[in-house]
Design an enzyme around this catalytic site. Sequence first.
Site, PDB file in Angstrom:
ATOM      1  N   GLU A 129       3.428 -42.743  33.378  1.00  0.00           N
ATOM      2  CA  GLU A 129       4.126 -43.841  33.490  1.00  0.00           C
ATOM      3  C   GLU A 129       2.812 -45.230  34.656  1.00  0.00           C
ATOM      4  O   GLU A 129       2.336 -43.959  35.341  1.00  0.00           O
ATOM      5  CB  GLU A 129       5.499 -43.455  34.391  1.00  0.00           C
ATOM      6  CG  GLU A 129       6.264 -42.651  33.299  1.00  0.00           C
ATOM      7  CD  GLU A 129       7.678 -42.758  33.823  1.00  0.00           C
ATOM      8  OE1 GLU A 129       8.311 -43.387  34.865  1.00  0.00           O
ATOM      9  OE2 GLU A 129       8.841 -42.132  33.240  1.00  0.00           O
ATOM     10  N   ARG A 269     -39.817 -44.253  17.354  1.00  0.00           N
ATOM     11  CA  ARG A 269     -40.718 -45.479  18.389  1.00  0.00           C
ATOM     12  C   ARG A 269     -41.998 -44.255  18.651  1.00  0.00           C
ATOM     13  O   ARG A 269     -42.308 -44.260  18.571  1.00  0.00           O
ATOM     14  CB  ARG A 269     -40.045 -45.663  19.305  1.00  0.00           C
ATOM     15  CG  ARG A 269     -40.239 -46.237  20.407  1.00  0.00           C
ATOM     16  CD  ARG A 269     -40.111 -47.774  19.546  1.00  0.00           C
ATOM     17  NE  ARG A 269     -40.500 -49.060  21.057  1.00  0.00           N
ATOM     18  CZ  ARG A 269     -40.981 -50.143  21.134  1.00  0.00           C
ATOM     19  NH1 ARG A 269     -40.965 -50.117  19.351  1.00  0.00           N
ATOM     20  NH2 ARG A 269     -41.178 -50.872  21.650  1.00  0.00           N
ATOM     21  N   GLN A 337     -30.867 -45.231  27.774  1.00  0.00           N
ATOM     22  CA  GLN A 337     -32.532 -45.339  28.757  1.00  0.00           C
ATOM     23  C   GLN A 337     -33.145 -45.235  27.475  1.00  0.00           C
ATOM     24  O   GLN A 337     -34.191 -46.259  28.199  1.00  0.00           O
ATOM     25  CB  GLN A 337     -32.243 -44.416  29.564  1.00  0.00           C
ATOM     26  CG  GLN A 337     -33.531 -44.491  30.571  1.00  0.00           C
ATOM     27  CD  GLN A 337     -33.327 -46.610  31.258  1.00  0.00           C
ATOM     28  OE1 GLN A 337     -31.913 -46.918  31.329  1.00  0.00           O
ATOM     29  NE2 GLN A 337     -34.548 -46.724  31.398  1.00  0.00           N
ATOM     30  N   GLU A 364      -6.411 -37.262  30.240  1.00  0.00           N
ATOM     31  CA  GLU A 364      -5.670 -35.744  30.085  1.00  0.00           C
ATOM     32  C   GLU A 364      -5.751 -34.784  31.784  1.00  0.00           C
ATOM     33  O   GLU A 364      -6.105 -33.803  32.303  1.00  0.00           O
ATOM     34  CB  GLU A 364      -6.046 -34.456  29.226  1.00  0.00           C
ATOM     35  CG  GLU A 364      -6.541 -35.353  28.162  1.00  0.00           C
ATOM     36  CD  GLU A 364      -5.018 -35.457  27.001  1.00  0.00           C
ATOM     37  OE1 GLU A 364      -4.322 -34.915  28.081  1.00  0.00           O
ATOM     38  OE2 GLU A 364      -5.290 -35.182  26.042  1.00  0.00           O
TER      39      GLU A 364
END
Length: 381
Positions: A129, A269, A337, A364
């Site tokens: 709540e 890359r 990053q 949780e």
Amino acid sequence: MPADRLLPSTEAQDLIDLAKEIAREELAPIASKYEETAHFPREQFRLLGQAGLLGLPYAERWGGGELPYEVYLQVLEEIAAAWMSVGVGLSVHTMSCFALAHHGTDEQRDRWLPSMLEGGLLGAYALSETHAGSDAAALSTRARLDGGRYVVNGTKAWITHAGEADFYTTMVRTSDEGGQGISCLLVDAATPGLSAAPPERKMGLTGSTTAQLMFEDAAVDAERRIGEEGQGLKIALSSLSSGRLGIAACAVGLAQAALDEALEYAKGRTQFGRPIIEFQGLEFLLADMAATVETSRAMYLDAARRRDRGLPFQRQASIAKLVATDGAMKVTTDAVQVLGGAGYTKDFPVERYMREAKVPQIFEGTNQIQRMVIARELRKG
């Protein structure tokens, strides 16, 4: 991909392979689109139910898989790696079934549990709540017994699946005896007087609806009370111990997905004539990411194995949740990053993973609460 697993049976391996297939073929291809449009994946939950994945840790008598928690959590990790909103939703549904499965009567389980475990019904867990989040014993939603019904009034907050679920495992106040005055009701979503507010506007997990749940003289049959009056807080806390392991597994799946994406990018890359994965700065970063993922996985599996053997596991569950969710936040940030400027764009999923990694540190039980639980368990000796 996740490291090789040591599984307890061929059946377990087949089940995890099925989860991988569903994750790869049915979930991953549409996850980004659904998240972008905040589309709730109800059909995907039905698919999981049809595949027998919505009730794995529960008894076969009521439609469950009766499998070790260790196996269920590894299935959950695979689902979360493909689509975090569905992984979290599966974890929440499993936790929502816990009260009935472990504290209900056989008559109650015979009546409601099969539809919950076989995919016909989707659940939500209504404990928090606005002024009773970490302090669950302070909840104020009240249920007054009137003949054979409880009349419920109050508002629940931050409820996953609110407005989408078919049932709500709901903690209510039935007396003013603090934590001893809380009871558990299994509330049908069609109950008159029950409604959901508009969904919260969140930074991540936008495919997973979160909203307030409002009770205005909502009448719930007394036969839908799970356990005795006053047992609700005990039921809630025992549900959360298992639910925290589900969130830990989801966090590991998310971190694994981010690591996989970073590795693929770093191998493809090139800079200065060679793949960037060959540069020591990135090698070390990726190695730390891998160490975090595998350490977190080992933590939730250790806690799950203790649970499966009937040993105390509350401290280990809190440690697993703490380590895995903090780890996921670090790994997803590092994945952005690795991709550099590309990681900051929506052309790659790592920016979404980074946004999704934040809330597992909160729900949780926040990670500050986990530290309190761990310390309390240590004091017991």
